[in-house]
Design a protein around this motif. Structure first.
Motif, PDB file in Angstrom:
ATOM      1  N   VAL A 290       0.834  -1.207   0.000  1.00  0.00           N
ATOM      2  CA  VAL A 290       0.000   0.000   0.000  1.00  0.00           C
ATOM      3  C   VAL A 290       0.869   1.258   0.000  1.00  0.00           C
ATOM      4  O   VAL A 290       0.654   2.193  -0.778  1.00  0.00           O
ATOM      5  CB  VAL A 290      -0.950  -0.014   1.231  1.00  0.00           C
ATOM      6  CG1 VAL A 290      -1.647   1.320   1.382  1.00  0.00           C
ATOM      7  CG2 VAL A 290      -1.967  -1.136   1.097  1.00  0.00           C
ATOM      8  N   SER A 291       1.872   1.284   0.880  1.00  0.00           N
ATOM      9  CA  SER A 291       2.727   2.460   0.962  1.00  0.00           C
ATOM     10  C   SER A 291       3.589   2.590  -0.298  1.00  0.00           C
ATOM     11  O   SER A 291       3.883   3.706  -0.746  1.00  0.00           O
ATOM     12  CB  SER A 291       3.596   2.381   2.226  1.00  0.00           C
ATOM     13  OG  SER A 291       4.199   3.615   2.496  1.00  0.00           O
ATOM     14  N   GLY A 292       3.965   1.454  -0.877  1.00  0.00           N
ATOM     15  CA  GLY A 292       4.715   1.478  -2.139  1.00  0.00           C
ATOM     16  C   GLY A 292       3.890   2.101  -3.255  1.00  0.00           C
ATOM     17  O   GLY A 292       4.377   2.944  -4.016  1.00  0.00           O
ATOM     18  N   LEU A 293       2.619   1.710  -3.346  1.00  0.00           N
ATOM     19  CA  LEU A 293       1.732   2.303  -4.361  1.00  0.00           C
ATOM     20  C   LEU A 293       1.578   3.799  -4.096  1.00  0.00           C
ATOM     21  O   LEU A 293       1.546   4.611  -5.028  1.00  0.00           O
ATOM     22  CB  LEU A 293       0.363   1.609  -4.339  1.00  0.00           C
ATOM     23  CG  LEU A 293       0.334   0.205  -4.945  1.00  0.00           C
ATOM     24  CD1 LEU A 293      -0.989  -0.501  -4.655  1.00  0.00           C
ATOM     25  CD2 LEU A 293       0.581   0.260  -6.463  1.00  0.00           C
ATOM     26  N   ASP A 294       1.515   4.178  -2.832  1.00  0.00           N
ATOM     27  CA  ASP A 294       1.405   5.594  -2.475  1.00  0.00           C
ATOM     28  C   ASP A 294       2.635   6.369  -2.967  1.00  0.00           C
ATOM     29  O   ASP A 294       2.505   7.414  -3.621  1.00  0.00           O
ATOM     30  CB  ASP A 294       1.253   5.701  -0.953  1.00  0.00           C
ATOM     31  CG  ASP A 294       1.092   7.141  -0.475  1.00  0.00           C
ATOM     32  OD1 ASP A 294       0.520   7.959  -1.229  1.00  0.00           O
ATOM     33  OD2 ASP A 294       1.518   7.451   0.652  1.00  0.00           O
ATOM     34  N   LEU A 295       3.836   5.841  -2.683  1.00  0.00           N
ATOM     35  CA  LEU A 295       5.058   6.536  -3.118  1.00  0.00           C
ATOM     36  C   LEU A 295       5.094   6.689  -4.631  1.00  0.00           C
ATOM     37  O   LEU A 295       5.564   7.691  -5.159  1.00  0.00           O
ATOM     38  CB  LEU A 295       6.307   5.778  -2.651  1.00  0.00           C
ATOM     39  CG  LEU A 295       6.576   5.768  -1.149  1.00  0.00           C
ATOM     40  CD1 LEU A 295       7.853   4.987  -0.855  1.00  0.00           C
ATOM     41  CD2 LEU A 295       6.691   7.181  -0.598  1.00  0.00           C
ATOM     42  N   LEU A 296       4.565   5.686  -5.332  1.00  0.00           N
ATOM     43  CA  LEU A 296       4.547   5.725  -6.806  1.00  0.00           C
ATOM     44  C   LEU A 296       3.407   6.597  -7.340  1.00  0.00           C
ATOM     45  O   LEU A 296       3.271   6.770  -8.547  1.00  0.00           O
ATOM     46  CB  LEU A 296       4.385   4.297  -7.359  1.00  0.00           C
ATOM     47  CG  LEU A 296       5.572   3.344  -7.154  1.00  0.00           C
ATOM     48  CD1 LEU A 296       5.158   1.896  -7.389  1.00  0.00           C
ATOM     49  CD2 LEU A 296       6.741   3.714  -8.078  1.00  0.00           C
ATOM     50  N   GLY A 297       2.569   7.116  -6.426  1.00  0.00           N
ATOM     51  CA  GLY A 297       1.416   7.923  -6.861  1.00  0.00           C
ATOM     52  C   GLY A 297       0.339   7.072  -7.511  1.00  0.00           C
ATOM     53  O   GLY A 297      -0.420   7.547  -8.359  1.00  0.00           O
TER      54      GLY A 297
ATOM     55  N   GLN B  97      28.219  -7.413   0.556  1.00  0.00           N
ATOM     56  CA  GLN B  97      27.735  -7.001  -0.755  1.00  0.00           C
ATOM     57  C   GLN B  97      26.706  -5.875  -0.615  1.00  0.00           C
ATOM     58  O   GLN B  97      25.941  -5.843   0.352  1.00  0.00           O
ATOM     59  CB  GLN B  97      27.056  -8.225  -1.385  1.00  0.00           C
ATOM     60  CG  GLN B  97      27.000  -8.197  -2.876  1.00  0.00           C
ATOM     61  CD  GLN B  97      26.507  -9.549  -3.417  1.00  0.00           C
ATOM     62  OE1 GLN B  97      26.558 -10.589  -2.734  1.00  0.00           O
ATOM     63  NE2 GLN B  97      26.033  -9.537  -4.641  1.00  0.00           N
ATOM     64  N   GLU B  98      26.673  -4.968  -1.595  1.00  0.00           N
ATOM     65  CA  GLU B  98      25.648  -3.921  -1.592  1.00  0.00           C
ATOM     66  C   GLU B  98      24.278  -4.565  -1.736  1.00  0.00           C
ATOM     67  O   GLU B  98      24.140  -5.604  -2.377  1.00  0.00           O
ATOM     68  CB  GLU B  98      25.888  -2.961  -2.759  1.00  0.00           C
ATOM     69  CG  GLU B  98      27.196  -2.205  -2.643  1.00  0.00           C
ATOM     70  CD  GLU B  98      27.865  -1.998  -3.981  1.00  0.00           C
ATOM     71  OE1 GLU B  98      27.139  -1.775  -4.971  1.00  0.00           O
ATOM     72  OE2 GLU B  98      29.099  -2.080  -4.039  1.00  0.00           O
ATOM     73  N   ASP B  99      23.282  -3.912  -1.151  1.00  0.00           N
ATOM     74  CA  ASP B  99      21.950  -4.511  -1.084  1.00  0.00           C
ATOM     75  C   ASP B  99      20.939  -3.362  -1.138  1.00  0.00           C
ATOM     76  O   ASP B  99      21.088  -2.359  -0.434  1.00  0.00           O
ATOM     77  CB  ASP B  99      21.878  -5.310   0.234  1.00  0.00           C
ATOM     78  CG  ASP B  99      20.504  -5.862   0.565  1.00  0.00           C
ATOM     79  OD1 ASP B  99      19.498  -5.306   0.096  1.00  0.00           O
ATOM     80  OD2 ASP B  99      20.447  -6.845   1.332  1.00  0.00           O
ATOM     81  N   SER B 100      19.889  -3.536  -1.963  1.00  0.00           N
ATOM     82  CA  SER B 100      18.971  -2.419  -2.228  1.00  0.00           C
ATOM     83  C   SER B 100      18.239  -1.906  -0.985  1.00  0.00           C
ATOM     84  O   SER B 100      17.871  -0.745  -0.924  1.00  0.00           O
ATOM     85  CB  SER B 100      17.948  -2.821  -3.295  1.00  0.00           C
ATOM     86  OG  SER B 100      17.212  -3.954  -2.863  1.00  0.00           O
ATOM     87  N   CYS B 101      18.040  -2.753   0.051  1.00  0.00           N
ATOM     88  CA  CYS B 101      17.278  -2.268   1.213  1.00  0.00           C
ATOM     89  C   CYS B 101      18.038  -1.173   1.964  1.00  0.00           C
ATOM     90  O   CYS B 101      17.429  -0.317   2.597  1.00  0.00           O
ATOM     91  CB  CYS B 101      16.866  -3.408   2.151  1.00  0.00           C
ATOM     92  SG  CYS B 101      18.207  -4.207   3.028  1.00  0.00           S
TER      93      CYS B 101
ATOM     94  N   HIS C 106      12.403  -5.540  -0.306  1.00  0.00           N
ATOM     95  CA  HIS C 106      13.448  -4.830  -1.049  1.00  0.00           C
ATOM     96  C   HIS C 106      12.857  -3.874  -2.075  1.00  0.00           C
ATOM     97  O   HIS C 106      13.435  -2.833  -2.366  1.00  0.00           O
ATOM     98  CB  HIS C 106      14.438  -5.824  -1.670  1.00  0.00           C
ATOM     99  CG  HIS C 106      15.348  -6.427  -0.640  1.00  0.00           C
ATOM    100  ND1 HIS C 106      15.011  -7.577   0.046  1.00  0.00           N
ATOM    101  CD2 HIS C 106      16.528  -6.001  -0.132  1.00  0.00           C
ATOM    102  CE1 HIS C 106      15.970  -7.840   0.923  1.00  0.00           C
ATOM    103  NE2 HIS C 106      16.901  -6.904   0.838  1.00  0.00           N
ATOM    104  N   THR C 107      11.690  -4.232  -2.624  1.00  0.00           N
ATOM    105  CA  THR C 107      11.046  -3.314  -3.565  1.00  0.00           C
ATOM    106  C   THR C 107      10.651  -2.028  -2.842  1.00  0.00           C
ATOM    107  O   THR C 107      10.932  -0.923  -3.316  1.00  0.00           O
ATOM    108  CB  THR C 107       9.793  -3.973  -4.182  1.00  0.00           C
ATOM    109  OG1 THR C 107      10.183  -5.212  -4.780  1.00  0.00           O
ATOM    110  CG2 THR C 107       9.161  -3.079  -5.235  1.00  0.00           C
TER     111      THR C 107
END
Ligand SMILES: [Zn+2]
Length: 349
Positions: free
Chosen positions: A39-46, A245-249, A299-300
């Protein structure tokens, strides 16, 4: 360099939401966090309009609330759980108790969906928080067999901040726990004498920030050391510990720590972007921890909220300490203003 796959990520979050079976019995206690990421991800994406029936999602979240009525006199169990104990809505049993991460993500989800928090049992929630704090200042995740470390200290602080009431936490003990967890290499660990880590560093820095004590609690040397430790995490992306290793989170965990410490301007956002873009799944949408690993909701979400900190075009700005959009924080401010006109509530033992 790959482009940012805005639409595909929206579709990915929508898929995550639709695969959360709202009414089925499940002991999958992390369902609330999964819902929050989507839900919050969809919010950030508008793209919040993709949630067709916001009200039914709000109702599902409220059904996970263990209110004072359901506690049967024992408010230490109050808060939110991660998923239904049963599908029938039958009375909760004596083993049913809240989990502080679920309380935090439930409140955050409600705000993102525009709910005014008027059905939140604040007095009960604060009492539930109080029951979770240990004498050393750390917080348990849950009353029954919970762990205690910096993650749950942060969740308790986020809940207290949102409810605009710190009677459920001893702030002095909390501050001391954070300071005791600062390590020789200038990072912060989950608890005293453990290894510095990007996730616990965010939880600690954000806890101090939410308590309004980030400036007063740290010496200049501690603050500079923290900034140095966080900046040392960057290769292309950020890693969570030296030699990892680098990690997206960590785009969010380290990025938000640096933002709160007023040092985000030292981040090489061009390199960071290049790394995060490389973790995108071009077919399904979503981000993985590192390139080609397979997308997951955590991570997304953290990759995207981290890109928001980096000023990514097309993303809503994020509140670095609460990890929700500035729009959700506007909803929170209105709820808090309304509470100030009501008689005060207080945590009880
Ligand atoms: Zn990760």
């Amino acid at each position: 360099m790959m482009e940012f796959l805005h639409k595909r990520h929206a579709r990915y979050f929508k898929f995550c939401m639709d695969s959360i079976p709202g009414e089925y019995t499940s002991l999958d206690t992390s369902r609330m966090t999964l819902l929050f990421y989507a839900v919050s991800g969809l919010d950030l994406l508008g793209q919040l309009d993709l949630v067709q029936d916001k009200q039914s999602v709000i109702e599902w979240v409220y059904r996970q609330q263990i209110t004072s009525e359901l506690c049967d006199g024992d408010l230490s169990r109050a808060g939110f759980r991660g998923s239904p104990a049963n599908s029938s809505g039958a009375p909760l049993n004596q083993w049913d108790c809240s989990h502080v991460t679920m309380t935090y993500t439930a409140l955050a989800t409600l705000l993102v969906l525009g709910d005014d928090l008027s059905r939140v049992d604040r007095a009960a929630l604060l009492s539930g928080l109080r029951a979770l704090q240990l004498p050393d200042g750390s917080s348990l995740s849950s009353l029954h067999g919970g762990e205690s470390d910096m993650r749950f200290v942060y969740c308790a602080a986020a809940v207290s901040y949102m409810l605009d009431d710190w009677s459920g936490m001893d702030r002095e003990k909390t501050r001391e726990y954070v300071l005791r967890s600062m390590r020789y290499d200038h990072g912060i660990s989950q608890g005293p004498l453990l290894e510095s880590h990007g996730g616990s560093t965010f939880c600690a820095v954000a806890t101090l920030a939410l308590m309004g004590e980030l400036d007063s609690a740290l010496t200049e040397q501690q603050r500079d050391g923290l900034v140095f430790w966080c900046l040392s995490r960057q290769g292309l992306g950020f890693n969570g510990r030296p030699n990892k290793q680098e990690d997206s989170c960590y785009t969010f965990w380290i990025g938000a720590s640096l933002r709160l410490l007023d040092a985000y301007q030292f981040v090489r956002t061009d390199l960071l972007r290049e790394f995060v873009y490389s973790t995108q799944d071009p077919i399904t949408g979503g981000l993985s921890k590192w390139p080609g690993h397979g997308a997951d909701p955590l991570h997304t979400y953290l990759g995207i909220s981290g890109l928001s900190l980096a000023g990514q075009e097309g993303l809503k700005p994020i509140h670095a300490a609460l990890n929700v959009s500035s729009d959700a924080v506007e909803v929170l401010r209105r709820a808090q203003a309304r509470w100030r006109d009501l008689p005060p509530v207080k945590a009880v033992d």
